[in-house]
Motif scaffolding. Sequence first.
Motif: not given
Length: 51
Positions: A31-34, A42-43
């Motif tokens: 959830n913070r770009g790559k 993460t999700d």
Amino acid sequence: MAKDVLCEVNSCKYWAAGNNCNASSIYVVSNRGKQASHSEETDCKTFESKI
């Protein structure tokens, strides 16, 4: 793929006894770009509500 995938989200339709995930595949995204540095960033996109 990992043999045992654990999940504590009992409202997910893939949640099974013993906190196991019974989905045929798992999709996790950052959830913070790559780039992610911690699990909190993460999700799980595999989640589907039982309801």
